[in-house]
Write a protein that holds these residues in place. Sequence first.
Motif: not given
Length: 653
Positions: A173-184
């Motif tokens: 399905i469509p997505t307006l906003y997708s955000d991913y943050k990582t701390s490695i």
Amino acid sequence: MKKVIFILFLLPCIYTYSQSKFNSNSYSVTLADIETNTFDKDSTANALVIYEEGNSYVDQSDYKLHTEIKRKIKILNKEGFDKATVSVYLYKNKNITEDIEHILATTYNKLNGKVIKTQLEKEHIYKEEYNENYTLVKFTLPNIKEGSVITYSYKLDTPFMFKYKGWNFQDDIPTLYSDYKTSIPGNWVYNIKLVGYKALDTNTSNLKKNCLEGPNGASADCSINHFAMKDIPAFIEEDYITNKYNYLARVEYELKTFRGFDGTVNDYTKTWESVDDELKAELSIGRQLSKSVNKEDFFNNQILSEPNTLKKAEIIYHYVQDNFTWNEEYNIFKDHTIKDLIKNKSGNVSSINILLHNLLKASKIDVKPVLISTRSNGFPTKIFPVISDFNYLIVQATINNKTYLLDATDPYLNFGQLPFRCLNKDGRLLDFKNGSKWIAINAEKPSSVLYKVQLNLDSKQDIIQGTVESHRTGYHALSSKKSYYSNNESYVKNLKNRFPNTEITNHIVNNKDKKNSSFTESYNIQYTSEKAGSNIYLNPFFVKFFKENPFKLQERTYPIDFGFKDYYNYIFSIDLGDDYVVLEKPENIFLKLPNDKGQLFFSTAVLNNTINISLRIDFKEPIYEIEYYPYLKEFMSKIVDIQNNSLILLKKK
């Protein structure tokens, strides 16, 4: 002669989402989220991800990887109700497992002017053993209606740092906003791979000092990464695609190195040099490739003394095809030996092709094994070795400075032709002396279909009759050969069933060798013309190459992969005799794809009261990048229109 010419110029394709009232800036639900019940950009969407975010980090207290996930979805209609059911798979081994906690989920509806919130109860969260490697956690949000907005969040805890949490930006399905943050933390070094054709709108990386403490005052810095995409169209599978995971927009992690606080260093990602050494010693690959075979046990002196190297290679290839059966198994890294294959006359793909390799090698022919991934298995990773990406083995033979890619699992293949499942861009050629390398896995020649239809019109009985000849090459011939030679009676019956109002007689297949690169057939046809008063309407396309346009998406985010270059030709002629004349005939059309990547030619001519029609379609590339999609869509639409609507109006004199 009238001619209509269409030329498609390659212009930048710009797709933008129209102004939306949805709040795609945060997890908070607004009144506009609830009240807005349409999505103009994609009218076919049943649901819509308005906002989602993920945050992965290593906790100081337990050194586990924690991922916090939040998602806000709009349910547009009943077909979108399935998005209210959430399934989470928790990985486990014999001793430890992943865990999930803090599941919170809410459904928002508007009733009688008021916003109604319905919370998910804990007793409606279900947990079950999915298989030996995964536990399934599942819940369905309550009180779902058309127009509902749902939110849910949870936290994943995992001790498996080799499985750093990847992130899918794209869904069905469509997505307006997708955000991913990582701390490695610097203890763990990963290869990071961005997959798909959608560019990141945010891609930043910073360093945080002393983010993780270890024993005896040791510490590690952390790489802080922020990835985000917006306005992401739904990923909908359409024809001419390999594995969807080749193109689904996402970020993946592969553990490369671990550095302990005590100074130990473990490397997980290998070099191709070390992988070559491992494969050389591996039981089902290297050790089988090194097995010597006595060619005298398989071939007589006449074959062994054949002076023509190419002819000898073809004899050996066809021998393996005809005497050993593929058991439909891949499993190339499991224990399969050529000794068992010779004994049982059946084996997996690697044992059959390794036997072919060893017989060719024993006959002094230059051969190398090639590891590949089939179309359904996905593309192999090229930036670093991932041996588990490969599921198939073929053979490259070099004869008289020309290379041939061989697979003996299919008795209908001709020499140098691979099964369609193998046409997946790249393979790894194994050379244990000089080092392995990537090679292209392509169909060498275009595949083609030619129809020649010659008819005449009997004015007394209004009967149309004549002959049809067809000639197929390459992969079009392969499918026809398999169908015909496996059951020729069924093949002819199916042919007749395709044309229920037509009598088909005297069916003949001209080439009797199932390994031939072509398939040629002919038959007679007879049918009654379609009359309208004293006139006759005639559709010249007795056979249609494409019954409908396979390209229907508003926007396609992955390439169009035909697998091979393609050519179609339809030649039609009908003798009207002395009693009919042509009142109307179709206009001529010439259509080109941008950069001359394909062309369509359609012409109609009348000569001595004989109508001659020609349709030629040429796809000059096996794979078209996504910017060609709107042009291919229009191109295919024109082909279908020509085949369905090119009517000829005849009138009696």
